[in-house]
Design an enzyme around this catalytic site. Sequence first.
Site, short mmCIF file in Angstrom:
data_model
loop_
_atom_site.label_atom_id
_atom_site.label_comp_id
_atom_site.label_asym_id
_atom_site.label_seq_id
_atom_site.Cartn_x
_atom_site.Cartn_y
_atom_site.Cartn_z
N PRO A 88 13.34 -6.39 -14.83
CA PRO A 88 14.00 -7.28 -13.87
C PRO A 88 14.96 -6.56 -12.94
O PRO A 88 15.36 -7.11 -11.92
CB PRO A 88 14.72 -8.31 -14.76
CG PRO A 88 14.83 -7.67 -16.09
CD PRO A 88 13.65 -6.76 -16.22
N GLU A 115 16.00 -5.81 -25.98
CA GLU A 115 17.12 -5.81 -25.05
C GLU A 115 16.87 -4.96 -23.82
O GLU A 115 17.35 -5.25 -22.73
CB GLU A 115 18.38 -5.31 -25.77
CG GLU A 115 19.64 -5.33 -24.92
CD GLU A 115 20.06 -6.73 -24.50
OE1 GLU A 115 20.79 -6.85 -23.50
OE2 GLU A 115 19.66 -7.70 -25.18
N ARG A 153 -7.69 -6.47 -6.80
CA ARG A 153 -8.45 -7.27 -5.83
C ARG A 153 -8.52 -6.60 -4.46
O ARG A 153 -9.35 -6.96 -3.62
CB ARG A 153 -7.87 -8.68 -5.70
CG ARG A 153 -6.49 -8.71 -5.08
CD ARG A 153 -5.85 -10.09 -5.18
NE ARG A 153 -6.67 -11.10 -4.53
CZ ARG A 153 -6.65 -11.34 -3.22
NH1 ARG A 153 -5.88 -10.61 -2.43
NH2 ARG A 153 -7.41 -12.28 -2.68
N ASP A 168 -5.17 -12.67 3.71
CA ASP A 168 -4.31 -13.35 2.75
C ASP A 168 -2.87 -13.44 3.24
O ASP A 168 -2.41 -12.62 4.02
CB ASP A 168 -4.29 -12.60 1.41
CG ASP A 168 -5.53 -12.86 0.59
OD1 ASP A 168 -6.19 -13.88 0.83
OD2 ASP A 168 -5.85 -12.02 -0.26
#
Length: 249
Positions: A88, A115, A153, A168
């Site tokens: 993150p 953690e 893809r 896209d």
Amino acid sequence: MKVDVLTLFPEMFTGVFGTSILGKAVEKGIVSLQAINFRDYAGNKHGQVDDTPYGGGGGMVLKPDAIFAAVEALQQSSSPARIILLCPQGQPFTQSKAEELSKEDHLVFICGHYEGYDERIRKHLVTDELSIGDYVLTGGELPAMVMIDSVVRLLPGVLGNESSAITDSFSTGLLEYPHYTRPAEFRGWKVPDVLLSGHHAHIETWRREQALRRTWERRPELLEKLELSPKDLKFLDALKAEEQNQRNE
């Protein structure tokens, strides 16, 4: 392309790697996908891959030895890889990053749990730290699946229609224009006449304007990053004037 995932839960990837677009890409020989349990490289009889943090604190931290050993084993049998840490704290994953990674021959994704990671993994092993959003998940497996799908893809031969990846959302910097298919009228809602006209130039103009409109309405910050043509800017000015008129009514 060769894609390896280091994870404590390789069974999570069985369905993802074997079905839909990813499964077809594997069948065609365009990509090889492998999920590896890095506990197998722990080097101790209990297969321990985590330990308490130095200095105290809650949670457990992934040890460096098993992850280093797993990556080094993969590197011996393949070309140098981009080593991607799912975290993150990492750089936000974007379409441009997917396009960049799609040009690599070998990707290794490291999925953490607990953690966090021993800092030596970040400093001395990985080439990229990536995140799929400003929120915390129980592990890196789901972000790895998202990124792998997004990258694979884009490889030549994976999609049935090669232009799909080009048009896209985010590939051009704009959100994608609306799509319609048969029937031409459904419950009183009609397909825009221009799409039925067969006039390709008019259709392309409509699609460009719709992409600009949708981006301006939903993600206006994306427009700040683009080099827009005078025609694009004129259309956006008209949208702004239209909105101002609606406010004044």
